[in-house]
Design an enzyme around this catalytic site. Structure first.
Site, PDB file in Angstrom:
ATOM      1  N   SER A 130       0.836  -1.187   0.000  1.00  0.00           N
ATOM      2  CA  SER A 130       0.000   0.000   0.000  1.00  0.00           C
ATOM      3  C   SER A 130       0.876   1.244   0.000  1.00  0.00           C
ATOM      4  O   SER A 130       1.794   1.346  -0.805  1.00  0.00           O
ATOM      5  CB  SER A 130      -0.952  -0.044   1.204  1.00  0.00           C
ATOM      6  OG  SER A 130      -1.968   0.906   1.067  1.00  0.00           O
ATOM      7  N   ASP A 148      -5.284  -3.172  -3.956  1.00  0.00           N
ATOM      8  CA  ASP A 148      -4.322  -2.775  -2.934  1.00  0.00           C
ATOM      9  C   ASP A 148      -3.918  -3.953  -2.044  1.00  0.00           C
ATOM     10  O   ASP A 148      -4.763  -4.710  -1.554  1.00  0.00           O
ATOM     11  CB  ASP A 148      -4.946  -1.673  -2.083  1.00  0.00           C
ATOM     12  CG  ASP A 148      -3.940  -1.028  -1.158  1.00  0.00           C
ATOM     13  OD1 ASP A 148      -3.463   0.063  -1.476  1.00  0.00           O
ATOM     14  OD2 ASP A 148      -3.626  -1.621  -0.117  1.00  0.00           O
TER      15      ASP A 148
END
Length: 269
Positions: A53, A160
């Site tokens: 991330s 993600d």
């Protein structure tokens, strides 16, 4: 073991793993600046940089030939996103285009490792090959918007990596783990002894404390009052503490001067 995975004297080269932390990325940029200024040998000899991330942005800054200019551009993006209400992703993209070299994808391949979540099975995957500067930049930008793959490698089944793992793990003996959340990490805030108050969530260690709950809420839902400069400086100070405890750089007298240097830098800004 390959020569590339060894440090000076034949010892294993250290790697650095950055935790996914959304809008607390400034903490990890502070860590990078401290390492660049105080222990550049750690970064210069690092075999790999891991990130999930937002942590992938910190890892990319270093894997792509990171220097102070890259840290400054990312820091300006963070500060601008809260101080002026500007679009964070556009600022970040502009800063990365300006600071990254044209061959950054070649520098990153094999050295930068980014965690993703694969759909529909929800499995964690790690990529380490990149084919253009644009791909490297879009990877970092879309990690925040949770649209990884759609505009980058055109494989929409990836999103993600923070949904499956907030921190990628390698050999604990040769990897420095960085997190803006207090817990059992190498570089992190120290709220109180962690031995009996820590849990692991999505591969990331969290200390159960009021301070950590605030950090989590600020990371996910950034408040207008979020002091990104303060977060950045805490990352710097926690890195100094780590280096002091592990005797990884400089003399005791030199280390004593670092808080003063940080104060002077803050005043200059």
């Amino acid at each position: 073991m390959d020569e590339a995975d060894q440090g000076s004297g034949g010892s294993p080269a250290q790697s650095v793993s950055f935790c996914g932390c959304a809008f607390l990325l400034g903490y990890e940029l502070g860590v990078i600046q401290a390492l660049q200024e105080l222990a550049p040998e750690i970064l210069g000899s690092a075999a790999k940089f891991f990130g999930t991330s937002s942590g992938a942005i910190a890892a990319a800054v270093l894997a792509c030939g990171g220097n102070q200019g890259k840290v400054d551009e990312c820091k300006k993006s963070l500060l601008g996103s809260f101080s002026s209400g500007s679009n964070f992703l556009k600022l970040l993209e502009k800063g990365l285009y300006k600071s990254l070299k044209e061959n950054c994808h070649q520098l990153a391949s094999g050295r930068l490792h980014i965690g993703l979540t694969r759909l529909p099975d929800g499995q964690k995957v790690v990529i380490s090959d990149f084919y253009s500067k644009e791909e490297v930049i879009q990877v970092k930008q879309t990690l925040f918007s949770l649209q990884f793959g759609i505009k980058v490698i055109k494989i929409p089944e990836y999103i993600d990596g923070g949904f499956t793992s907030l921190q990628l793990f390698s050999d604990p003996e040769t990897t420095i783990y960085v997190s803006p959340f207090a817990g059992e990490n190498d570089i992190c805030p120290r709220d109180c002894p962690v031995a009996f108050y820590s849990i692991k969530v999505l591969d990331c260690s969290f200390q159960i404390s009021a301070e950590n709950l605030c950090r989590i809420s600020y990371g996910i839902f950034p408040h207008l009052c979020l002091n990104t400069r303060k977060i950045y400086e805490q990352g710097y100070r926690d890195t100094v503490f780590y280096l002091q405890m592990n005797s990884k750089c400089c003399t005791a007298n030199e280390l004593c001067s670092f808080p003063l240097a940080l104060t002077l830098r803050r005043q200059a800004q």
